[in-house]
Design a protein around this motif. Sequence first.
Motif, PDB file in Angstrom:
ATOM      1  N   ALA A  97      -4.019   8.501  -0.539  1.00 20.83           N
ATOM      2  CA  ALA A  97      -5.345   7.905  -0.672  1.00 20.83           C
ATOM      3  C   ALA A  97      -5.441   7.169  -2.003  1.00 20.83           C
ATOM      4  O   ALA A  97      -5.051   7.708  -3.050  1.00 20.83           O
ATOM      5  CB  ALA A  97      -6.398   8.999  -0.596  1.00 20.83           C
ATOM      6  N   ILE A  98      -5.923   5.919  -1.962  1.00 19.91           N
ATOM      7  CA  ILE A  98      -6.077   5.163  -3.214  1.00 19.91           C
ATOM      8  C   ILE A  98      -7.459   4.517  -3.249  1.00 19.91           C
ATOM      9  O   ILE A  98      -8.007   4.156  -2.195  1.00 19.91           O
ATOM     10  CB  ILE A  98      -4.993   4.051  -3.367  1.00 19.91           C
ATOM     11  N   LEU A  99      -7.982   4.380  -4.431  1.00 21.92           N
ATOM     12  CA  LEU A  99      -9.289   3.738  -4.580  1.00 21.92           C
ATOM     13  C   LEU A  99      -9.061   2.275  -4.955  1.00 21.92           C
ATOM     14  O   LEU A  99      -8.345   1.981  -5.911  1.00 21.92           O
ATOM     15  CB  LEU A  99     -10.082   4.458  -5.671  1.00 21.92           C
ATOM     16  N   ARG A 100      -9.635   1.362  -4.194  1.00 20.82           N
ATOM     17  CA  ARG A 100      -9.453  -0.062  -4.476  1.00 20.82           C
ATOM     18  C   ARG A 100     -10.762  -0.815  -4.252  1.00 20.82           C
ATOM     19  O   ARG A 100     -11.570  -0.420  -3.405  1.00 20.82           O
ATOM     20  CB  ARG A 100      -8.401  -0.690  -3.539  1.00 20.82           C
ATOM     21  N   ASN A 101     -10.907  -1.905  -4.987  1.00 25.64           N
ATOM     22  CA  ASN A 101     -12.022  -2.806  -4.712  1.00 25.64           C
ATOM     23  C   ASN A 101     -11.665  -3.644  -3.497  1.00 25.64           C
ATOM     24  O   ASN A 101     -10.519  -4.074  -3.356  1.00 25.64           O
ATOM     25  CB  ASN A 101     -12.261  -3.736  -5.900  1.00 25.64           C
ATOM     26  N   ILE A 102     -12.644  -3.870  -2.657  1.00 27.26           N
ATOM     27  CA  ILE A 102     -12.407  -4.730  -1.482  1.00 27.26           C
ATOM     28  C   ILE A 102     -13.173  -6.035  -1.711  1.00 27.26           C
ATOM     29  O   ILE A 102     -14.379  -6.020  -2.013  1.00 27.26           O
ATOM     30  CB  ILE A 102     -12.897  -4.045  -0.199  1.00 27.26           C
ATOM     31  N   TYR A 103     -12.453  -7.135  -1.594  1.00 28.84           N
ATOM     32  CA  TYR A 103     -13.066  -8.455  -1.851  1.00 28.84           C
ATOM     33  C   TYR A 103     -13.108  -9.271  -0.576  1.00 28.84           C
ATOM     34  O   TYR A 103     -12.377  -9.017   0.393  1.00 28.84           O
ATOM     35  CB  TYR A 103     -12.242  -9.216  -2.881  1.00 28.84           C
ATOM     36  N   LEU A 163     -15.445 -12.208  -4.677  1.00 31.62           N
ATOM     37  CA  LEU A 163     -16.692 -11.605  -4.217  1.00 31.62           C
ATOM     38  C   LEU A 163     -16.432 -10.167  -3.783  1.00 31.62           C
ATOM     39  O   LEU A 163     -15.723  -9.927  -2.797  1.00 31.62           O
ATOM     40  CB  LEU A 163     -17.273 -12.435  -3.062  1.00 31.62           C
ATOM     41  N   LEU A 164     -16.976  -9.231  -4.555  1.00 30.67           N
ATOM     42  CA  LEU A 164     -16.741  -7.810  -4.276  1.00 30.67           C
ATOM     43  C   LEU A 164     -17.593  -7.352  -3.089  1.00 30.67           C
ATOM     44  O   LEU A 164     -18.803  -7.586  -3.050  1.00 30.67           O
ATOM     45  CB  LEU A 164     -17.094  -6.994  -5.531  1.00 30.67           C
ATOM     46  N   LEU A 165     -16.942  -6.719  -2.142  1.00 32.46           N
ATOM     47  CA  LEU A 165     -17.690  -6.202  -0.989  1.00 32.46           C
ATOM     48  C   LEU A 165     -17.972  -4.707  -1.136  1.00 32.46           C
ATOM     49  O   LEU A 165     -19.041  -4.225  -0.799  1.00 32.46           O
ATOM     50  CB  LEU A 165     -16.905  -6.438   0.309  1.00 32.46           C
ATOM     51  N   ASP A 166     -16.990  -3.978  -1.623  1.00 28.61           N
ATOM     52  CA  ASP A 166     -17.160  -2.528  -1.766  1.00 28.61           C
ATOM     53  C   ASP A 166     -16.000  -1.981  -2.588  1.00 28.61           C
ATOM     54  O   ASP A 166     -14.994  -2.675  -2.802  1.00 28.61           O
ATOM     55  CB  ASP A 166     -17.167  -1.853  -0.381  1.00 28.61           C
ATOM     56  N   SER A 167     -16.160  -0.747  -3.026  1.00 31.05           N
ATOM     57  CA  SER A 167     -15.052  -0.059  -3.670  1.00 31.05           C
ATOM     58  C   SER A 167     -14.755   1.132  -2.760  1.00 31.05           C
ATOM     59  O   SER A 167     -15.616   1.990  -2.556  1.00 31.05           O
ATOM     60  CB  SER A 167     -15.496   0.400  -5.057  1.00 31.05           C
ATOM     61  N   SER A 168     -13.554   1.172  -2.186  1.00 26.90           N
ATOM     62  CA  SER A 168     -13.320   2.119  -1.090  1.00 26.90           C
ATOM     63  C   SER A 168     -12.029   2.890  -1.249  1.00 26.90           C
ATOM     64  O   SER A 168     -11.124   2.492  -1.982  1.00 26.90           O
ATOM     65  CB  SER A 168     -13.238   1.372   0.244  1.00 26.90           C
ATOM     66  N   LEU A 169     -11.974   3.959  -0.480  1.00 18.01           N
ATOM     67  CA  LEU A 169     -10.750   4.756  -0.423  1.00 18.01           C
ATOM     68  C   LEU A 169      -9.891   4.189   0.708  1.00 18.01           C
ATOM     69  O   LEU A 169     -10.376   3.990   1.823  1.00 18.01           O
ATOM     70  CB  LEU A 169     -11.137   6.201  -0.089  1.00 18.01           C
ATOM     71  N   LEU A 170      -8.632   3.902   0.431  1.00 20.91           N
ATOM     72  CA  LEU A 170      -7.763   3.317   1.450  1.00 20.91           C
ATOM     73  C   LEU A 170      -6.603   4.259   1.750  1.00 20.91           C
ATOM     74  O   LEU A 170      -6.079   4.917   0.867  1.00 20.91           O
ATOM     75  CB  LEU A 170      -7.193   1.972   0.985  1.00 20.91           C
ATOM     76  N   PRO A 228       0.851  -1.207   0.000  1.00 24.51           N
ATOM     77  CA  PRO A 228       0.000   0.000   0.000  1.00 24.51           C
ATOM     78  C   PRO A 228       0.878   1.246   0.000  1.00 24.51           C
ATOM     79  O   PRO A 228       1.860   1.302   0.755  1.00 24.51           O
ATOM     80  CB  PRO A 228      -0.786  -0.113   1.316  1.00 24.51           C
ATOM     81  N   PRO A 229       0.567   2.224  -0.838  1.00 19.30           N
ATOM     82  CA  PRO A 229       1.373   3.456  -0.801  1.00 19.30           C
ATOM     83  C   PRO A 229       1.192   4.157   0.547  1.00 19.30           C
ATOM     84  O   PRO A 229       0.117   4.097   1.140  1.00 19.30           O
ATOM     85  CB  PRO A 229       0.809   4.289  -1.955  1.00 19.30           C
ATOM     86  N   ILE A 230       2.265   4.813   0.999  1.00 27.08           N
ATOM     87  CA  ILE A 230       2.235   5.429   2.332  1.00 27.08           C
ATOM     88  C   ILE A 230       1.612   6.820   2.278  1.00 27.08           C
ATOM     89  O   ILE A 230       1.998   7.641   1.431  1.00 27.08           O
ATOM     90  CB  ILE A 230       3.669   5.500   2.911  1.00 27.08           C
ATOM     91  N   ARG A 231       0.642   7.056   3.142  1.00 27.10           N
ATOM     92  CA  ARG A 231      -0.021   8.359   3.272  1.00 27.10           C
ATOM     93  C   ARG A 231      -0.561   8.880   1.940  1.00 27.10           C
ATOM     94  O   ARG A 231      -0.441  10.059   1.621  1.00 27.10           O
ATOM     95  CB  ARG A 231       0.944   9.404   3.852  1.00 27.10           C
TER      96      ARG A 231
END
Length: 527
Positions: A81-87, A105-112, A76-79
Motif C-alpha cells: 500500500a502506498i500513499l500518492r497524490n492523484i492528478y 490538478l490534484l484530484l485526491d490523495s489516495s492509498l494505492l 507501482p510497488p507490488i502488493r
Amino acid sequence: MKTVLFLRSQLFSRPHFARSALRRYSGFTKPFTSQLPTIYALSTPAHQTSAIAIIRISGSLCKYIYSQLVRSNEKPPIRKAILRNIYLPTSFRAEQLHRQKESKLLLDSSLLLYFQAPHSFTGEDVLELHVHGGKAVVNSILKAIDSLHDRSSGKDIRFAFPGDFSRRAFQNGKFDLTQLEGIKDLIDSETESQRRSALSSFNGENKILFENWRMSIIENMAQLTAIIDFADDNSQEIDNTDQIFHVVENNITLLRDEIITFMRKVEKSTILQDGIKLVLLGAPNVGKSSLVNNLTNDDTSIVSDIPGTTRDSIDAMININGYKVIICDTAGIREQSSDKIEKLGIEKARKKSIQSDLCLFIVDPTDSLKLVPENILTHVLSDTFKDKRVIIVVNKNDLVSSGDMVKVVNKLQIKFGEKYPIVSVSCKTKKGIESLIETLTKNFKCLSQSNVDSSPIIVSKRVTEILKNDVLYGLEGFFSSKDFDNDIVLATENLKYAADGIAKITGQAIGIEDILDSVFSKFCIGK
Ligand SMILES: Nc1nc2c(ncn2[C@@H]2O[C@H](COP(=O)(O)OP(=O)(O)OP(=O)(O)O)[C@@H](O)[C@H]2O)c(=O)[nH]1
C-alpha cells in the motif's frame, strides 16, 4: 467401429476451452484475457458518501493508468500500500487548461495497491485506488480514468459491465463458476446462517465435489467403452460384459444417491435465503404484537389493550440469532366477529399459519377458562397442521404465580399432548424471551439442515436446475438402458450427458458463453 471412435473422441478429448480456461495460469504466459480492454469500476456502493471508496482497475493498462494518475514513471510497488497524490491526467488536462491555470490538478490523495498478474483476483494486473468517498472525488477520478481511453493508440479502457471482474477471474482459471457464485452469495448474505452456507461454494468444497462426480462418471464410461472396444475386436473376447455393466451400475447407483442427498441438503438450505416463515397465532389480546416487537426490537406491530387491534397480517423481515426470519403477526382468531374486515383478517391468519414453516401459538394464562379457544384448538389439531412445527408460548408470566403457571402448562399438555414445546415468557419484563429465542434457533436449525452435524449448503438455482435436468436425468437414462438389453452405447451416451451437465456447472463445457452471460449478468458492477 464408428460408434467406438465417436465415444472415444467424446470421452477423452476434453473441451479445449475448458482445459485452457481452467488450467491454473502459470505466470509464464499472458493472462487469457490480455487482449481485452482494461476495465475499471467503483467496487464500493455507488451514490453514497463514505470515508473511503475503492475504484478497481484490471487489465494490461494498469501500470499506464497508474503513471498517468500519479504523474510519475515509477513502477507501482507490488502488493504494497502506498500513499500518492492523484492528478488529472495530461490528456484530460489539455482540454481543461484554458479553465484551470494549475499545471497539476490534484484530484485526491489516495492509498494505492497494485497486484501483478497472475497473482490478483482477476489473474490480470489489478490496481486499486482507495480514494476519499465523496461523490465528487469518486466521479472526478472515474472521469480521469475514462479520459485515458484512446483506441487509436491502443489504450482500450472502458467502464466494467456487471460481473466483468469475476468473468475475467473465471477466464484466467482463478476460480470455477461455483466458487464465483459462492462469492456472490457471500456478498449478498444478510445473516450469519446465509454467510456460513455460502462458504461451501466459495471455499471450493463444491467444486471438488462436482469434479469428483464428473471423474467418477468418466471412469465408468471408460469401463463401458472398453466393452464396446473388445466386442468390436474379433481377436479378443470379453465374457464378463454383464459383470462389468453390473459394477458400473452399482457405482452409478451410489453416485445418484449421493447427488440426491446433496440436493436434499441444498433444498433444505434454501429456506435460509428465502427466510423462515414464522407465524404468530392466538386469540385477541394475548400479546402477539408485543411478542413481534420483542423479537424485532421494533414497533412493527401496533400494541393496544383493545382486543382485535391487529386486523390484518403484518410481515416483517428480521434476524433472529443469525437466521433470516419473515415474522408474521396475524389478527387474533376469535369465534364470533361481526366485523367483515376482521373476519377476513382471521381467515388470512388461518391460511398464513398453514403456509408457515413454524408457528408460535400464544396464550394468555390470566384467564384459564379462555386459555385455548375451541376454534384455535380445532385448527391446530387439524390434519393440515399435522406436520407443522408449533411452539406454545405462554405470555404474560408476570401476571401469574409460579403455581398457577404449572397448572396452565399441565392444562396445555392435556389439550395438545407432549407434541409441542411450551415456553413461558413475559413481553413486559422480557423474562423467558432468551429461552424462547433458544427454542426458536433449535427449530431453525432443524428446518434448514438435513442433520445437526451437516452444514447448510447454498448453490445457485442454475446449479440445482442442471443437477436435476442434466445430471440426474442422464443418470436415470443410464438405468433405463437396462430396458434395452443393457445397450452399452445408449448407457454411455446417457452417462456422457450427465458428465457434460457437471461440466456446465463448473464452467468446463464447450459453448458456455451463454452460461457465462447469464451467470455474470447477476453480479454487481465492480465485482
Ligand atoms: N402484563 C403484561 N401485559 C402484556 C404482556 N404482553 C402484552 N401485554 C399487554 O396486552 C395487551 C395486548 O397486547 P397485544 O400485543 O396488542 O396483543 P395482540 O394479541 O396482538 O392483540 P390483537 O391485536 O387484539 O390480536 C397490551 O395492553 C399489552 O401491553 C405481558 O407479557 N405482560
